[in-house]
Scaffold this active site. Structure first.
Site, short mmCIF file in Angstrom:
data_model
loop_
_atom_site.label_atom_id
_atom_site.label_comp_id
_atom_site.label_asym_id
_atom_site.label_seq_id
_atom_site.Cartn_x
_atom_site.Cartn_y
_atom_site.Cartn_z
N THR A 1 0.56 -1.50 0.06
CA THR A 1 -0.37 0.18 -0.10
C THR A 1 0.63 1.37 -0.01
O THR A 1 2.08 0.70 0.79
CB THR A 1 -0.72 -0.09 1.17
OG1 THR A 1 -1.95 -1.42 1.39
CG2 THR A 1 -2.10 0.94 1.26
N PHE B 1 0.87 5.49 0.91
CA PHE B 1 0.64 5.70 1.60
C PHE B 1 1.35 7.94 1.30
O PHE B 1 2.34 7.82 1.12
CB PHE B 1 0.82 5.93 3.31
CG PHE B 1 0.02 4.67 3.87
CD1 PHE B 1 -1.08 4.70 4.90
CD2 PHE B 1 0.49 3.67 3.69
CE1 PHE B 1 -1.98 3.86 5.37
CE2 PHE B 1 0.09 1.78 3.36
CZ PHE B 1 -0.56 1.99 4.54
#
Length: 399
Positions: free
Chosen positions: A281, A283
């Site tokens: 992921t 960010f």
């Protein structure tokens, strides 16, 4: 022939001496006519103005830091030789004062950093990776984290933008446009999902599993193979673990991190249960002030823009970067909520209307690079709306 003596001038700085020499060389009997000289910031070699927007006049920034057009573009910095800090030049050639975003320690010492979710969430781990010594502040929703930064409750926010399996987190793209915050960095985190349950519970006892919708989607096939057919979505992975622990559920497990298992006293029944082993992921790190972009390290610049109706408009927009050899790392379209429709053909009695979109683009470039500024200036010539969301260092760390 009589010798001629050249009068000696007193020592003066180079600029003053040349001015005096120029004055003494002029004949007093035939003075040159005086001429007025108009100065413009565009003639200043040290200034780095952005190409002007022909659609709207520029407006001064409220805090007096340089100038910006109504689309939110700021003039980028130009490094100054032999200077310990990179110097920023606005369109008038004046240095921009450093902000707190420029001077914060990279370790995050003393920073309050907001994230979405309960303690033990992956977003908290990302915040700790971005700012190792920070004080993390959990927030119930993404919008709460944005507001916390904007209202000076916290210094930063670390929120997810995209995942290699689940794709983009659209809510945060929409919130970027709604709030006047700046992307000042990015951090990538490897997500390793675990199946958690209360002490003594076995996988065969589980009839249900709860977690964030993205986490459930990323583990769908594995959960089916484990014989767990029923799934329930909640707001947060760590919140799911907290719920299982607090209610002492015996037939329900949670998909969350190993940190969540430790915090809430749960057993780890299975590790790395995501369907694809590579699960990362990305960010974004948000702040109230932008950082000073540089060219001595890899940078990204994130922008959002809209386009007029017509054939080839998106092609023209992408061409302004391709012609300058600026690589695009991402492009995302989102509905233009303030202008949801565009008229495609008004020659008929009932005009043809299509959905209207905003385009979010990540550039492999820094706003400190003149060709990036020229590309955005070119885009502004035909795009009705352009906004720079941030120019920030690329995360090159291992995940």
């Amino acid at each position: 022939m009589a010798s001629m003596t050249t009068p000696r001038l007193p020592f003066l700085p180079a600029r003053t001496r040349s001015a005096v020499a120029a004055t003494s060389s002029s004949s007093p009997s035939s003075p040159l006519p005086r001429r007025s000289i108009k100065c413009s910031s565009s003639t200043n070699a040290n200034s780095a103005p952005l190409p002007s927007t022909s659609r709207q006049p520029r407006a001064p920034v409220a805090d007096g830091v340089g100038s910006a057009d109504l689309n939110g573009l700021r003039a980028p910095p130009i490094p100054v030789a032999d200077s310990p800090l990179p110097a920023y030049r606005d369109p008038h050639g004046l240095p921009r004062p450093l902000t707190s975003a420029d001077l914060m320690e990279s370790s995050g010492e003393g920073l309050k950093v907001a994230y979405q979710g309960f303690p033990g969430a992956y977003s908290e781990a990302a915040a700790k990776k971005a700012y190792p010594n920070c004080q993390t502040v959990p927030c119930e929703h993404f919008d709460t984290a944005f507001q916390a930064v904007q209202n000076w409750i916290v210094d930063r926010a670390v929120l997810p933008l995209e995942n290699t399996l689940g794709g983009s987190i659209h809510r945060n793209y929409d919130l970027l446009l709604r709030h006047e915050l700046h992307i000042v960095g990015e951090v990538r985190l490897a997500v390793r999902h675990c199946l958690l349950a209360n002490r003594g519970v076995k996988i065969g006892n589980l009839r249900n599993v709860i977690s964030h919708p993205q986490a459930l989607a990323q583990c769908e096939h594995t959960l089916t193979e484990l014989g767990i057919e029923h799934r329930q979505a909640v707001d947060d992975t760590a919140g799911a673990a907290k719920l299982v622990a607090e209610q002492m559920l015996q037939d329900t497990g949670a998909v969350a991190s190993s940190l969540a298992a430790e915090l809430y006293g749960l057993d780890i029944l299975a590790e790395n249960i995501q369907d694809e082993k590579v699960n990362v992921t990305r960010f974004m790190m948000l702040a109230r002030e932008p950082i000073i972009p540089r060219v001595d390290k890899p940078f990204k610049t994130s922008i959002v823009f809209s386009l007029e109706e017509g054939p080839g408009q998106l092609f023209k927009a992408l061409a302004v970067f391709a012609l300058r050899e600026i690589n695009l790392t991402k492009i995302e379209s989102r509905p233009h909520k303030k202008r949801p429709f565009r008229v495609a053909d008004d020659t008929f009695s009932t005009p043809v209307k299509y959905f209207n979109y905003l385009f979010y683009v990540d550039l492999e470039a820094s706003m400190a690079d003149p060709k990036t500024r020229k590309a955005l200036g070119n885009l502004e010539e035909f795009a009705p709306f352009v906004r720079v969301l941030g120019s920030y260092p690329t995360d090159v760390s291992e995940v």
